[in-house]
Design a protein around this motif. Structure first.
Motif, PDB file in Angstrom:
ATOM      1  N   ALA A 122     -40.950  59.453   9.580  1.00 47.91           N
ATOM      2  CA  ALA A 122     -40.077  58.611   9.352  1.00 47.91           C
ATOM      3  C   ALA A 122     -40.435  57.726   7.998  1.00 47.91           C
ATOM      4  CB  ALA A 122     -40.050  57.481  10.548  1.00 47.91           C
ATOM      5  N   ALA A 123     -41.744  57.594   7.834  1.00 48.97           N
ATOM      6  CA  ALA A 123     -41.973  56.480   6.374  1.00 48.97           C
ATOM      7  C   ALA A 123     -42.267  57.583   5.416  1.00 48.97           C
ATOM      8  CB  ALA A 123     -43.330  56.189   6.696  1.00 48.97           C
ATOM      9  N   GLU A 124     -42.282  58.899   5.557  1.00 45.74           N
ATOM     10  CA  GLU A 124     -42.357  59.853   4.234  1.00 45.74           C
ATOM     11  C   GLU A 124     -43.885  59.293   3.452  1.00 45.74           C
ATOM     12  OE1 GLU A 124     -38.793  59.765   2.020  1.00 45.74           O
ATOM     13  OE2 GLU A 124     -37.742  60.820   3.731  1.00 45.74           O
ATOM     14  N   GLU A 184     -45.656  57.625  -2.561  1.00 48.49           N
ATOM     15  CA  GLU A 184     -44.946  57.273  -1.424  1.00 48.49           C
ATOM     16  C   GLU A 184     -45.322  55.816  -0.924  1.00 48.49           C
ATOM     17  OE1 GLU A 184     -47.332  59.878  -1.887  1.00 48.49           O
ATOM     18  OE2 GLU A 184     -46.501  61.710  -1.551  1.00 48.49           O
ATOM     19  N   GLY A 185     -46.200  55.160  -1.476  1.00 46.13           N
ATOM     20  CA  GLY A 185     -46.579  53.920  -1.156  1.00 46.13           C
ATOM     21  C   GLY A 185     -47.946  53.499  -1.430  1.00 46.13           C
ATOM     22  N   THR A 186     -48.338  52.405  -1.072  1.00 48.84           N
ATOM     23  CA  THR A 186     -49.573  51.616  -1.053  1.00 48.84           C
ATOM     24  C   THR A 186     -50.428  51.740   0.187  1.00 48.84           C
ATOM     25  OG1 THR A 186     -48.846  50.341  -3.046  1.00 48.84           O
ATOM     26  CG2 THR A 186     -51.268  49.881  -1.967  1.00 48.84           C
ATOM     27  N   LEU A 187     -51.773  52.182   0.107  1.00 46.58           N
ATOM     28  CA  LEU A 187     -52.567  52.325   1.099  1.00 46.58           C
ATOM     29  C   LEU A 187     -53.791  51.141   0.833  1.00 46.58           C
ATOM     30  CD1 LEU A 187     -53.933  53.044   3.773  1.00 46.58           C
ATOM     31  CD2 LEU A 187     -55.194  54.988   2.548  1.00 46.58           C
ATOM     32  N   ILE A 188     -53.934  50.180   1.975  1.00 45.89           N
ATOM     33  CA  ILE A 188     -54.939  49.079   1.894  1.00 45.89           C
ATOM     34  C   ILE A 188     -55.689  49.249   3.054  1.00 45.89           C
ATOM     35  CG2 ILE A 188     -55.497  46.716   1.503  1.00 45.89           C
ATOM     36  CD1 ILE A 188     -52.646  46.274   0.520  1.00 45.89           C
ATOM     37  N   ILE A 189     -56.917  49.297   2.798  1.00 39.39           N
ATOM     38  CA  ILE A 189     -57.963  49.339   4.371  1.00 39.39           C
ATOM     39  C   ILE A 189     -58.920  48.224   3.916  1.00 39.39           C
ATOM     40  CG2 ILE A 189     -59.749  50.583   5.181  1.00 39.39           C
ATOM     41  CD1 ILE A 189     -58.466  53.112   4.331  1.00 39.39           C
ATOM     42  N   ILE A 190     -59.039  47.577   4.813  1.00 40.46           N
ATOM     43  CA  ILE A 190     -59.903  46.470   4.819  1.00 40.46           C
ATOM     44  C   ILE A 190     -60.679  46.242   6.324  1.00 40.46           C
ATOM     45  CG2 ILE A 190     -58.519  44.688   3.531  1.00 40.46           C
ATOM     46  CD1 ILE A 190     -57.756  43.290   5.875  1.00 40.46           C
ATOM     47  N   ASP A 191     -62.010  45.593   6.334  1.00 35.68           N
ATOM     48  CA  ASP A 191     -62.775  45.638   7.232  1.00 35.68           C
ATOM     49  C   ASP A 191     -62.284  44.245   8.042  1.00 35.68           C
ATOM     50  OD1 ASP A 191     -63.929  47.928   7.409  1.00 35.68           O
ATOM     51  OD2 ASP A 191     -65.371  47.156   6.142  1.00 35.68           O
ATOM     52  N   LEU A 192     -62.002  44.290   9.439  1.00 38.43           N
ATOM     53  CA  LEU A 192     -61.634  43.075  10.217  1.00 38.43           C
ATOM     54  C   LEU A 192     -62.949  42.829  11.161  1.00 38.43           C
ATOM     55  CD1 LEU A 192     -60.199  43.852  12.967  1.00 38.43           C
ATOM     56  CD2 LEU A 192     -58.258  44.016  11.523  1.00 38.43           C
ATOM     57  N   PRO A 193     -63.182  41.557  11.478  1.00 37.38           N
ATOM     58  CA  PRO A 193     -64.174  41.300  12.574  1.00 37.38           C
ATOM     59  C   PRO A 193     -63.471  41.267  13.797  1.00 37.38           C
ATOM     60  CG  PRO A 193     -63.501  39.321  11.819  1.00 37.38           C
ATOM     61  CD  PRO A 193     -62.465  40.194  10.923  1.00 37.38           C
ATOM     62  N   ILE A 194     -64.428  41.764  14.729  1.00 39.94           N
ATOM     63  CA  ILE A 194     -64.107  41.734  16.118  1.00 39.94           C
ATOM     64  C   ILE A 194     -65.128  41.173  16.959  1.00 39.94           C
ATOM     65  CG2 ILE A 194     -62.085  43.418  15.984  1.00 39.94           C
ATOM     66  CD1 ILE A 194     -63.974  45.580  17.370  1.00 39.94           C
ATOM     67  N   MET A 195     -65.034  40.850  18.109  1.00 41.41           N
ATOM     68  CA  MET A 195     -66.065  40.348  19.077  1.00 41.41           C
ATOM     69  C   MET A 195     -65.905  41.171  20.492  1.00 41.41           C
ATOM     70  SD  MET A 195     -66.863  36.560  20.439  1.00 41.41           S
ATOM     71  CE  MET A 195     -65.427  36.295  20.953  1.00 41.41           C
ATOM     72  N   THR A 196     -67.150  41.957  20.708  1.00 43.65           N
ATOM     73  CA  THR A 196     -66.842  43.058  22.039  1.00 43.65           C
ATOM     74  C   THR A 196     -67.981  42.767  22.954  1.00 43.65           C
ATOM     75  OG1 THR A 196     -68.421  44.498  20.772  1.00 43.65           O
ATOM     76  CG2 THR A 196     -66.169  44.659  20.231  1.00 43.65           C
ATOM     77  N   PRO A 197     -67.680  43.022  24.005  1.00 46.36           N
ATOM     78  CA  PRO A 197     -68.889  42.792  25.062  1.00 46.36           C
ATOM     79  C   PRO A 197     -70.322  43.476  24.860  1.00 46.36           C
ATOM     80  CG  PRO A 197     -66.912  43.215  26.111  1.00 46.36           C
ATOM     81  CD  PRO A 197     -66.899  43.378  24.856  1.00 46.36           C
ATOM     82  N   ARG A 253     -41.656  51.586   0.645  1.00 45.01           N
ATOM     83  CA  ARG A 253     -40.430  51.033   0.219  1.00 45.01           C
ATOM     84  C   ARG A 253     -39.635  50.280   1.316  1.00 45.01           C
ATOM     85  NH1 ARG A 253     -36.330  55.304  -2.231  1.00 45.01           N
ATOM     86  NH2 ARG A 253     -36.419  55.958   0.062  1.00 45.01           N
ATOM     87  N   ASP A 254     -39.502  51.039   2.344  1.00 45.20           N
ATOM     88  CA  ASP A 254     -38.825  50.255   3.553  1.00 45.20           C
ATOM     89  C   ASP A 254     -39.772  49.692   4.700  1.00 45.20           C
ATOM     90  OD1 ASP A 254     -36.558  51.402   2.101  1.00 45.20           O
ATOM     91  OD2 ASP A 254     -36.645  53.208   3.114  1.00 45.20           O
ATOM     92  N   PHE A 255     -40.994  49.981   4.720  1.00 47.02           N
ATOM     93  CA  PHE A 255     -41.749  49.754   5.999  1.00 47.02           C
ATOM     94  C   PHE A 255     -42.949  49.142   5.683  1.00 47.02           C
ATOM     95  CE2 PHE A 255     -39.364  53.516   6.971  1.00 47.02           C
ATOM     96  CZ  PHE A 255     -38.432  53.185   8.015  1.00 47.02           C
ATOM     97  N   LEU A 256     -43.644  48.184   6.311  1.00 49.79           N
ATOM     98  CA  LEU A 256     -45.141  48.051   6.525  1.00 49.79           C
ATOM     99  C   LEU A 256     -45.591  48.478   7.533  1.00 49.79           C
ATOM    100  CD1 LEU A 256     -46.671  44.829   4.940  1.00 49.79           C
ATOM    101  CD2 LEU A 256     -47.444  45.532   7.109  1.00 49.79           C
ATOM    102  N   ILE A 257     -46.916  49.142   7.443  1.00 50.26           N
ATOM    103  CA  ILE A 257     -47.523  49.741   8.691  1.00 50.26           C
ATOM    104  C   ILE A 257     -48.807  49.270   8.608  1.00 50.26           C
ATOM    105  CG2 ILE A 257     -47.960  51.985   9.604  1.00 50.26           C
ATOM    106  CD1 ILE A 257     -45.913  53.525   7.630  1.00 50.26           C
TER     107      ILE A 257
END
Length: 312
Positions: A41-43, A66-79, A98-102
């Protein structure tokens, strides 16, 4: 899990059943079928979606036709299996076409839930640059919030350790120290990605988003500084209480050794008089009293000497 969101000009967010220009495609631990569906769908290349699903993937920004890929680290809290939670970081992929943000992530997190639950002001799915900056700002804000929780938990563990030195508290401190190392590393790599975005080479920047971009950079820098401050504090606390535990063990061993020496004299005298050989006072009616007095006197003198030298 695959969800498609689209907001109107009033900022109202709605779930969609089809891929329409200006929508936000939200992927949480997607299946192969969902990945293939979004890729078509996003090609976009399939690795745009698969790379952020690797827990060891590092923060980076990559631009293709085809687009731009951004990878970042986000924090999470787990048991953590105990009464305390564990703080870790996982990759979040942001793909701008061009048409979507994923967005692609292994787990549902409060950061993304804030967007789906309409808790973020001025959020529009079709304003992709602002959406990216809002995500980066939310990530930095959660880092700061979790760092404050780590500091509070450190103070709680310190109070518990002052009352009772247990291994569990030391293990909890170790987990917090590991979390701070993860946070510091992730924040620094996120800062590199943010700086690349600020140059405008990978993502189109608009004048009205400059203030938000500056806030992202400031928040991320503050989080790095907080993590760098808390890390030596936790490390020093662990070293201090490890030394306290070692010192307590030495004190116990010193006391036990002193008591052993004090009891040695009565044992030696009793052993000698228990032998079946000629010994002094063996025929005296006061032999037992004399032996007891001598034993008590030697033990008392030894105890007094040890007390003066603070061995007891």
């Amino acid at each position: 899990m695959l969800k498609i969101y689209r907001s109107n000009t009033q900022g109202q967010l709605a779930l969609m059943n089809e891929y329409i220009k200006g929508t936000w495609i939200h992927l949480i631990n997607p299946t192969e079928e969902e990945i293939d569906d979004v890729v078509k769908a996003a090609e976009i290349p399939s690795y745009f979606i698969k790379d952020p699903l690797d827990e060891e993937e590092k923060s980076r920004i990559e631009k293709e036709d085809e687009g731009t890929l951004i990878i970042i680290d986000l924090p999470i809290m787990t048991p953590n299996g105990t009464k305390r939670e564990k703080f870790i970081t996982i990759p979040l992929g942001i793909i701008v076409t061009r048409d979507f943000l994923i967005t692609v992530c292994l787990k549902e997190t409060p950061i993304l839930e804030d967007f789906t639950r309409k808790k973020v002001k001025n959020f529009y799915t079709f304003m992709k640059t602002r959406f990216v900056l809002q995500l980066l700002h939310a990530v930095s804000t959660y880092y700061l919030a979790y760092l404050k929780q780590i500091n509070r938990k450190t103070n709680e563990i310190e109070k518990e350790l002052r009352q009772s030195l247990k291994n569990q508290e030391l293990f909890s401190l170790l987990n917090l120290q590991k979390s701070l190392v993860y946070f510091t590393t992730s924040l620094k790599t996120n800062q590199v990605v943010t700086q690349k975005i600020s140059r405008g080479q990978h993502l189109r920047l608009y004048e009205q988003d400059q203030e938000l971009l500056e806030d992202v950079i400031i928040e991320n820098r503050q989080a790095i500084e907080m993590a760098e401050i808390y890390t030596p504090i936790v490390s020093g606390l662990m070293d201090t209480f490890a030394s306290v535990i070692s010192n307590n063990v030495n004190n116990v061993m010193k006391i036990l050794t002193s008591l052993t020496i004090i009891l040695t004299f009565p044992i030696m005298i009793a052993s000698v008089y228990g032998m079946n050989i000629p010994i002094p006072f063996q025929r005296s009616p006061h032999a037992f009293a004399v032996i007891m007095i001598v034993s008590i006197a030697l033990s008392s003198i030894t105890t007094f000497v040890f007390w003066k030298k603070r061995y007891l």
